[in-house]
Structure formats: structure tokens, C-alpha cells
Enzyme design. Sequence first.
Site, short mmCIF file in Angstrom:
data_model
loop_
_atom_site.label_atom_id
_atom_site.label_comp_id
_atom_site.label_asym_id
_atom_site.label_seq_id
_atom_site.Cartn_x
_atom_site.Cartn_y
_atom_site.Cartn_z
N ASP A 127 0.85 -1.19 0.00
CA ASP A 127 0.00 0.00 0.00
C ASP A 127 0.88 1.24 0.00
O ASP A 127 1.77 1.38 0.85
CB ASP A 127 -0.92 0.02 1.23
N ASN A 135 -2.81 12.65 -4.71
CA ASN A 135 -3.98 13.09 -5.47
C ASN A 135 -4.32 14.54 -5.15
O ASN A 135 -4.66 15.32 -6.05
CB ASN A 135 -5.18 12.19 -5.16
N HIS A 140 -5.45 13.70 -9.72
CA HIS A 140 -5.71 12.27 -9.87
C HIS A 140 -4.95 11.67 -11.04
O HIS A 140 -4.64 10.47 -11.03
CB HIS A 140 -7.21 12.03 -10.03
N ASP A 144 -2.89 8.28 -10.74
CA ASP A 144 -2.99 7.10 -11.60
C ASP A 144 -1.63 6.72 -12.17
O ASP A 144 -1.27 5.54 -12.26
CB ASP A 144 -3.98 7.35 -12.73
N GLU A 170 -5.66 1.73 -4.11
CA GLU A 170 -4.20 1.77 -4.24
C GLU A 170 -3.52 0.57 -3.62
O GLU A 170 -2.30 0.55 -3.45
CB GLU A 170 -3.65 3.06 -3.59
#
Length: 269
Positions: A127, A135, A140, A144, A170
Amino acid sequence: MMPSTNRILGKSVIVTIIAVVATFGLSFTARLALQMPIDWLSWVECTFIPILIGMPVSAYIFAQSETIQDTCDKLEKSHTALREAHERLTFVTSHDPMTGLLSRGEFMARMDRRRDEGECDTVLLIDPDHFSSINDKHGHFKGDETLVQIAKALVYATRPGDSIGRLGGEEFGILLREARKEQGMTIAENIRRNIEGIPWVRGQQDVVEVTVSIGGAEISRNADTQNVLRIAGRCLFEAKQRGRNRVSFEYEPTRLQDAEERKTRRRFE
């Protein structure tokens, strides 16, 4: 003329010539054996009868053969297209569209299959640390891009037989085939270092620093996969509590209990 028509006519002519020659041979041999005269009618019969019968019959047979072959070719093309479509659909339904890694369902299915095979594997949960801030600070799109870069690092750091999936949001998961806890810890540490060392700088105003926390658990024979994932999740939580950017295969139950109590209090405040 079409190529198929030329082939049909060519084959029919060859067959007809063979029929004429065979008719002459059989007819004249029989007449000589029976001491029958060979007149002009014999020549006409042996020439025109095979042509009148053999030519249309052979043309019809070869035309049907071409039709059957054409149908078989079309069926083969349709079967190939159907197989390719099925493969694409299978890939889409079993893989994450953004990273190309396994979907959560497919990852869990592979864990179940490995458990049923009775092998001892290790699962890792990865993680990113403070991912929401990426973000918020960079947008965003950058978030990504970060997930895609992490996915590439995971593929690079694992072995060909291992399974890598995006489990949601994520969070990533890795199923290390035939790997004990000690080997799993080594691979996890390599993953952590690889991600930490990714050159994320794209400019003076575009700096992204990414680290990950990793929790792991060994999958014993006939273990419950959901329980293994819960243990790995607790180890991941422990890695977060101990300062992030680290690997943990152990956890302290008291910390988890305190975290659950804090969640409960926030729910009723």
C-alpha cells in the site's frame, strides 16, 4: 474468370482427358479380345461419351469441393476470431484495466487454487504511503500514473511464476509461489527499495515522492485464504504504525485493538 472457376475447369479437363484415354483403352482392348471390328463409331463413342458425361460430372464435383473448402476456411476464420475475442474478454474480466495486473477476483481465485494444490506460498499486501496527498497535491492523473509506476516496479521485482494483482484502490497483492516467510521478506524488502528509488522528479514544481508499506503472511497448507489476507493486512497496518516505508510480517494485537476502538469512537461521536 475467378481463380476458383479456373481451378474447376482445369481439374475437369484433366479428369475428362484421363476418362477418354481410359475409355479408348478398355473399349479397344475388349473389341480386339472379342474380335470385334473397330470402326468410326467406336472412335466417336470413345471420344464424346466420356466428354459428355465426365466433364459436367467432374465440374460439379470440383465445384462442390471448392464450396466446402471455402466454407471450411470461413469457419476457421470465425473460430479464430471467436477465440481471440474470448481471450480478450477473459483478459478484460480478470485484469485491472489501468495497470494490467490481475483483478481482485482473479487474484483470490489463484490463491484458492494454490491452496488446493497444497503448496506453501507467501502473500504480500502493498500500500502506498500518504497516497491521498499525491492526489490532493498533484491531481488524480498523477495519482494514476503513480499506481502504474508501482505496478511496473512490482512486475520487475517479482519472479515469472508469481501472481500480482490490484486488490482495490491503491492496494496491491503479490502471491509468491513456493516461497517461505524468509524469502518473502527478502523479496518484499527489494520491492520497497525499488519503489523508493524510482525517479519521480519531472520538474521543479512536479516532485512526487512515493514509498510503500508492505505486510506479509505465509500461506500454510489448507489455510483459509481470507484469514491469510487478514493477517497480511494486520502486518501492513503494523508497518504503517511503525513509521511507514517498511516491511512487516509481525503485528501487535494491542495496536489493532486500539485502532478498532478509535474507529468505533469516531463512528458514535
